[in-house]
Design an enzyme around this catalytic site. Structure first.
Site, PDB file in Angstrom:
ATOM      1  N   HIS A  59       0.853  -1.188   0.000  1.00 48.33           N
ATOM      2  CA  HIS A  59       0.000   0.000   0.000  1.00 48.33           C
ATOM      3  C   HIS A  59       0.885   1.234   0.000  1.00 48.33           C
ATOM      4  O   HIS A  59       1.951   1.226   0.625  1.00 48.33           O
ATOM      5  CB  HIS A  59      -0.905   0.006   1.252  1.00 48.33           C
ATOM      6  CG  HIS A  59      -2.061   0.939   1.143  1.00 48.33           C
ATOM      7  ND1 HIS A  59      -1.942   2.286   1.412  1.00 48.33           N
ATOM      8  CD2 HIS A  59      -3.342   0.730   0.761  1.00 48.33           C
ATOM      9  CE1 HIS A  59      -3.120   2.860   1.216  1.00 48.33           C
ATOM     10  NE2 HIS A  59      -3.991   1.951   0.810  1.00 48.33           N
ATOM     11  N   ASP A 114      -7.925  -5.102   0.116  1.00 49.33           N
ATOM     12  CA  ASP A 114      -8.465  -5.917  -0.980  1.00 49.33           C
ATOM     13  C   ASP A 114      -8.147  -7.400  -0.856  1.00 49.33           C
ATOM     14  O   ASP A 114      -8.680  -8.211  -1.607  1.00 49.33           O
ATOM     15  CB  ASP A 114      -7.916  -5.413  -2.321  1.00 49.33           C
ATOM     16  CG  ASP A 114      -8.509  -4.076  -2.679  1.00 49.33           C
ATOM     17  OD1 ASP A 114      -9.731  -3.935  -2.535  1.00 49.33           O
ATOM     18  OD2 ASP A 114      -7.764  -3.172  -3.088  1.00 49.33           O
TER      19      ASP A 114
END
Ligand code: ACO
Length: 405
Positions: free
Chosen positions: A283, A340
């Site tokens: 991320h 996700d």
């Protein structure tokens, strides 16, 4: 001259040097009171409230109220808000015709974006930018977006649409409109309803991500809330933003179908030449376990039990996570599961096809987009207009077409 000045409103001084920051990695585009993230410690708070507490105790509508209005509502405020939303869920009958115009199997995301734009044409009262109009558009968008999303889904699978049933909760209403049939009663599973509510809460805001910045950018031009939110939906549709959970499912299916071990797959990811990424890992902001992923993981087991066919994919995901977290490549680069990694598995087990994943993300992110639009309007309404460093040709003389090589 190397000096960067700021004017009284905090804007870069026009006489200062231009700062080139591709992808805005180090540029704050605004100041905001809505969401706080500490990517090194894995902290995410909406209006000061930790995401873990909201996921445990709050409802989606209560969280939406918090994010939009700045404080948790009292019982009375929440009742009034819920009531306002409940009586607004229906869409104009003529909008149903809009859905019939799209090809049968249209992807639901562009249909949702078109539906949100169409909504603005059905209400002059809310299609402007004065505070009352924005307030009205806020209610209409929160109330009608699940209806539009369910209609987009029903269109994509060629099934009849259902009117909202306002005796149900916000989440139940959406589930029934998505999976129910007009003539049959719908049986809810409380675990599924709560898991969907938690997933939506986790997606409500994430400060200046691509779609939220888009909403603020479009809003800065003086465009109304519908136009700005529709732009946010379109920004979210890109695979680098809203589509990674679909890629996770495809990756897990690929591992299952090829019969390779999770270690073999991790080795492939580490081989720079292979250009394979471990989807759902890494991320830009979080350099530790994404706090949203940790909460989602708690729900994954319960929901996947309902769908025995998907248990195998969950097991691969869990093993893959463990293999990666113990591997130096991932440790050195601080790559951890992001939101996700498990969300797609849960959505699929609930019965949503992969092309609905980003639509669900859009419903979740809607209150955040609205809150940022309103904050933008309230704090400063200067139009956003980044600069560039020009790297093209210097002045050239026009050549008639017959003289060009
Ligand atoms: N698998 C393997 N290696 C990775 C991964 C991954 N998922 N993510 C990053 N790396 C490696 C990069 O190759 C790079 O290695 P290097 O230093 O040897 O060149 C290093 O880690 C740093 O990565 P960057 O790409 O510079 O990190 P950035 O912040 O630009 O990217 C991103 C973040 C796009 C999320 C990236 O981690 C990624 O592509 N992950 C997979 C896709 C994904 O899950 N996206 C969803 C993000 S969450 C959301 O948007 C809602």
């Amino acid at each position: 001259n190397g000096q960067v000045g700021y004017d009284t409103a905090g804007f870069l001084n026009k006489t200062g040097n231009l700062l080139l920051d591709p992808a805005f990695v180090n540029t704050a585009s605004c100041s905001s009171k809505i969401t706080y993230i500490d990517g090194d410690k894995g902290v995410l708070r909406y209006r000061g409230y930790p995401i873990e507490q909201l996921a445990k105790h709050s409802s989606y509508l209560e969280t939406a109220y918090l994010v939009i209005y700045g404080d948790l509502p009292t019982t009375e405020q929440l009742e009034v808000f819920e009531q306002r939303i409940r009586r607004t869920t229906l869409i104009d009958e003529r909008m149903r015709d809009l859905f019939r115009c799209f090809p049968r199997r249209s992807h639901p995301m562009p249909v949702l974006a078109a539906g949100i734009m169409a909504l603005s044409t059905f209400s002059e009262k809310s299609a402007g930018t004065d505070p009352e109009q924005v307030e009205n558009a806020t209610d209409r968008l929160i109330a009608k977006t699940p209806t539009l999303a369910a209609f987009s889904y029903k269109n994509s699978v060629g099934q009849p649409t259902l009117y909202p049933d306002n005796s149900l909760s916000y989440i139940e209403n959406f589930i029934r409109m998505s999976f129910g049939f007009p003539t049959e009663p719908y049986e809810f599973n409380d675990e599924v309803t709560r898991a969907l509510e938690v997933l939506l809460i986790l997606h409500v805001d994430h400060e200046q991500n691509c779609s939220t910045s888009t909403v603020r950018m479009v809003g800065s031009s003086g465009a109304n809330l519908y136009s700005s939110v529709a732009a946010g939906v379109n920004a979210l549709s890109g695979p680098k933003h809203g589509g990674a959970n679909q890629a996770v499912i495809e990756m897990l299916q690929g591992i299952r179908d090829s019969g390779m071990s999770t270690q073999e797959f991790v080795n492939k990811v580490k081989d720079q030449k292979s250009n394979v990424k471990l989807m759902g890992f890494g991320h830009r902001i979080y350099k530790i376990y994404d706090p949203r992923a940790a909460i989602i993981k708690e729900h994954a087991d319960n929901i996947l039990k309902l769908h025995t066919g998907r248990q195998a994919l969950l097991e691969i995901a869990q093993e893959l996570e463990e293999t990666a977290l113990n591997d130096d490549y991932f440790k050195e680069r601080k790559l951890y599961p992001n939101v996700d990694f498990y969300s797609g598995l849960i959505y699929e087990a609930m019965g949503f096809p992969v092309n609905m994943f980003t639509v669900l993300f859009a419903i979740g992110r809607l209150p955040g987009w609205i809150a940022h639009y309103r904050e933008q309007m309230q704090t400063n309404n200067k139009i956003w207009r980044p600069r560039q460093l020009y790297t093209g040709e210097q002045e050239r003389a026009y050549r008639p077409i017959e003289l060009r090589p």
